[in-house]
Design a protein around this motif. Structure first.
Motif, PDB file in Angstrom:
ATOM      1  N   GLY A 132      54.083  31.415  46.306  1.00  0.00           N
ATOM      2  CA  GLY A 132      54.607  30.660  47.443  1.00  0.00           C
ATOM      3  C   GLY A 132      54.208  31.225  48.777  1.00  0.00           C
ATOM      4  O   GLY A 132      54.976  31.136  49.741  1.00  0.00           O
ATOM      5  N   GLN A 133      53.002  31.821  48.861  1.00  0.00           N
ATOM      6  CA  GLN A 133      52.560  32.408  50.125  1.00  0.00           C
ATOM      7  C   GLN A 133      52.765  31.409  51.261  1.00  0.00           C
ATOM      8  O   GLN A 133      52.362  30.259  51.187  1.00  0.00           O
ATOM      9  CB  GLN A 133      51.086  32.805  50.041  1.00  0.00           C
ATOM     10  N   THR A 134      53.389  31.875  52.325  1.00  0.00           N
ATOM     11  CA  THR A 134      53.798  31.009  53.418  1.00  0.00           C
ATOM     12  C   THR A 134      52.667  30.743  54.396  1.00  0.00           C
ATOM     13  O   THR A 134      51.951  31.659  54.802  1.00  0.00           O
ATOM     14  CB  THR A 134      54.974  31.657  54.173  1.00  0.00           C
ATOM     15  N   GLY A 135      52.507  29.483  54.782  1.00  0.00           N
ATOM     16  CA  GLY A 135      51.531  29.120  55.792  1.00  0.00           C
ATOM     17  C   GLY A 135      52.064  29.368  57.191  1.00  0.00           C
ATOM     18  O   GLY A 135      53.271  29.562  57.397  1.00  0.00           O
ATOM     19  N   LYS A 151      56.327  36.481  65.039  1.00  0.00           N
ATOM     20  CA  LYS A 151      55.433  36.673  63.901  1.00  0.00           C
ATOM     21  C   LYS A 151      55.115  35.307  63.280  1.00  0.00           C
ATOM     22  O   LYS A 151      55.947  34.392  63.312  1.00  0.00           O
ATOM     23  CB  LYS A 151      56.068  37.576  62.847  1.00  0.00           C
ATOM     24  N   ASN A 152      53.918  35.195  62.707  1.00  0.00           N
ATOM     25  CA  ASN A 152      53.529  33.909  62.129  1.00  0.00           C
ATOM     26  C   ASN A 152      53.195  33.998  60.643  1.00  0.00           C
ATOM     27  O   ASN A 152      52.493  33.158  60.103  1.00  0.00           O
ATOM     28  CB  ASN A 152      52.345  33.313  62.896  1.00  0.00           C
ATOM     29  N   ASP A 153      53.702  35.048  59.987  1.00  0.00           N
ATOM     30  CA  ASP A 153      53.566  35.157  58.544  1.00  0.00           C
ATOM     31  C   ASP A 153      54.735  35.970  58.000  1.00  0.00           C
ATOM     32  O   ASP A 153      55.544  36.496  58.759  1.00  0.00           O
ATOM     33  CB  ASP A 153      52.220  35.770  58.135  1.00  0.00           C
ATOM     34  N   VAL A 154      54.813  36.051  56.680  1.00  0.00           N
ATOM     35  CA  VAL A 154      55.889  36.808  56.036  1.00  0.00           C
ATOM     36  C   VAL A 154      55.290  38.092  55.481  1.00  0.00           C
ATOM     37  O   VAL A 154      54.315  38.056  54.727  1.00  0.00           O
ATOM     38  CB  VAL A 154      56.536  36.002  54.892  1.00  0.00           C
TER      39      VAL A 154
END
Length: 433
Positions: free
Chosen positions: A197-200, A215-218
């Motif tokens: 489920g890698q986040t976009g 931040k724009n990623d997890v």
């Protein structure tokens, strides 16, 4: 590759005083070594550990049992690594030839000023992984060249695997719930890079917590920072997170990087809380790509090193570090660039490193297929983003090793061990005379 003379000199200058040992001259033969088995974890996340897919382990984890309470037999880590490195339920993107197990030799010593942690491990490749992605000129513009092996562009054969070796240490002083039992798995979650489920970027940008911290990623985070510990989307308020930090509920994260810190005799300093953060101040490495043009900011000083760029046939033939205060000059767009010219995507600078982010020094060498890395950590740090190591203290520690041109979850990890400074522990630091 011999120990960098630069790294030795810098480390000695920083810590070689009358009250601190010169790490280059410590007699490590008199310091006991502990072998810590490391294994490839695949996509075994915090959520997976607590799911029925863990085959009974989920209930034990939920009850607060430690990983080693089940995986306590001789060779458990080697067996786990051999299974998880292959294609299967926890590895959708196996890396050809990847080893499932690495033995890490750990030694520890300390004096009145510093702790010295020495690590040795065999690398998968017959060369030190000191290269990192490059900026390559394609005849019109500069583009990134080289990616970690888990990236699709490498697995599809569109890019070569180029990435630095790394050695990481997580430190908990007993204030992070369940770290002593489950270690780095508290920080590894679905939604992160190379995880299920890698986040976009769009989904991340819509999250209020990530937006608040810009931040724009997890990336790595602790369950205590989420209202639902198993869902990255459910972040607590910044005030609540600040309180957790003030109470010491974060994990210290020290990373030695064979390209981005080794060149200047350092290791970076960070911590994991609501995100994988760097300490206050400025790191020893920075992006060499101009944010607007993508062209390099620096190039090699041809007068000093004999070249302004390299090509692919020169990879892994020498040290290709770009250090502004030593061997670099501002980039000249009119220097007659040709297709295939390459300049590092990151520059490294000890002069730039500042404040808490610049706490850690390191010396390292690679010989006969083995890295030897000595991390040098000051005792008694009082920074709000550091765990303070003290004489008589006992700490929960977890280790990770990245090699074979890989990053994120493609590393090898350990179960939790204890580190004691002058007191009994799994790894007992010896007091230096």
């Amino acid at each position: 590759m011999k120990t960098s003379a630069l790294a030795l000199t810098l480390a000695t200058l920083c810590v070689g005083t009358a009250s601190a040992a010169d790490p280059a001259t410590i007699d490590w033969s008199k310091v006991p070594a502990v072998t810590v088995p490391m294994f490839y974890p695949g996509q075994s996340s915090y959520e997976w550990l607590r799911s029925p897919a863990h085959k009974g382990g989920d209930k034990r984890v939920a009850a607060g049992r430690s990983c080693v309470s089940c995986h306590d037999e001789e060779g458990a880590e080697k067996d786990l690594g051999a299974t998880l490195v292959k294609a299967g339920r926890l590895e959708p993107s196996p890396v050809a030839g990847k080893n499932g197990h690495v033995d890490l030799a750990v030694q520890a010593a300390y004096d009145t000023r510093n702790a010295y942690l020495r690590f040795q491990w065999k690398t998968a490749n017959p060369y030190p992984g000191i290269e990192h992605p490059y900026l390559r000129f394609d005849g019109k513009e500069w583009k990134v060249h080289g990616y970690p092996k888990l990236d699709k562009v490498v697995q599809d054969g569109k890019q070569p695997g180029i990435y630095e070796d790394r050695m990481s240490v997580m430190i908990d002083d007993g204030k992070v719930p369940n770290f002593a039992q489950q270690g780095c798995w508290l920080t590894c979650h679905e939604g992160e890079r190379d995880m299920p489920g890698q986040t976009g970027k769009e989904e991340a940008a819509a999250n209020s917590l990530l937006a608040a911290i810009k931040k724009n990623d997890v990336r790595k985070y602790l369950p205590s920072t989420r209202t639902d510990p198993a869902d990255w989307r459910t972040g607590k308020s910044l005030d609540e997170i600040a309180k957790i930090k003030a109470e010491g509920g974060f994990v210290d994260l020290i990373q030695w990087r064979a390209h981005r810190s080794h060149a200047v005799g350092m290791a970076d300093d960070g911590y994991v809380l609501e995100y994988r953060n760097f300490d206050q101040g400025k790191n020893m490495f920075g992006s060499n790509a101009d944010a607007k043009t993508h062209a390099p900011k620096f190039m090699w000083d041809e007068k000093k090193v004999g070249y302004k760029s390299i090509t692919t046939d020169q990879l892994r033939k020498g040290d290709h570090f770009l250090i502004p205060e030593q061997n670099a000059v501002p980039f000249d767009p009119n220097a007659g660039w040709k297709e295939g010219d390459m300049i590092p995507d990151y520059f490294v600078s000890r002069q730039n490193a500042k404040d808490s982010a610049a706490d850690n020094n390191a010396i390292a060498s690679w010989k006969d297929g083995m890295w030897t890395v000595v991390l040098i950590r000051p005792l008694g740090l009082a920074n709000a983003d550091d765990k303070s190591l003290k004489d008589g203290g006992i700490y929960n520690v977890g280790f990770a090793v990245h090699d074979d041109n890989i990053t994120t979850r493609g590393h090898h990890v350990s179960f939790v061990r204890t580190l004691g400074l002058g007191v009994a522990a799994d790894i007992q630091a010896v007091r230096l005379p």
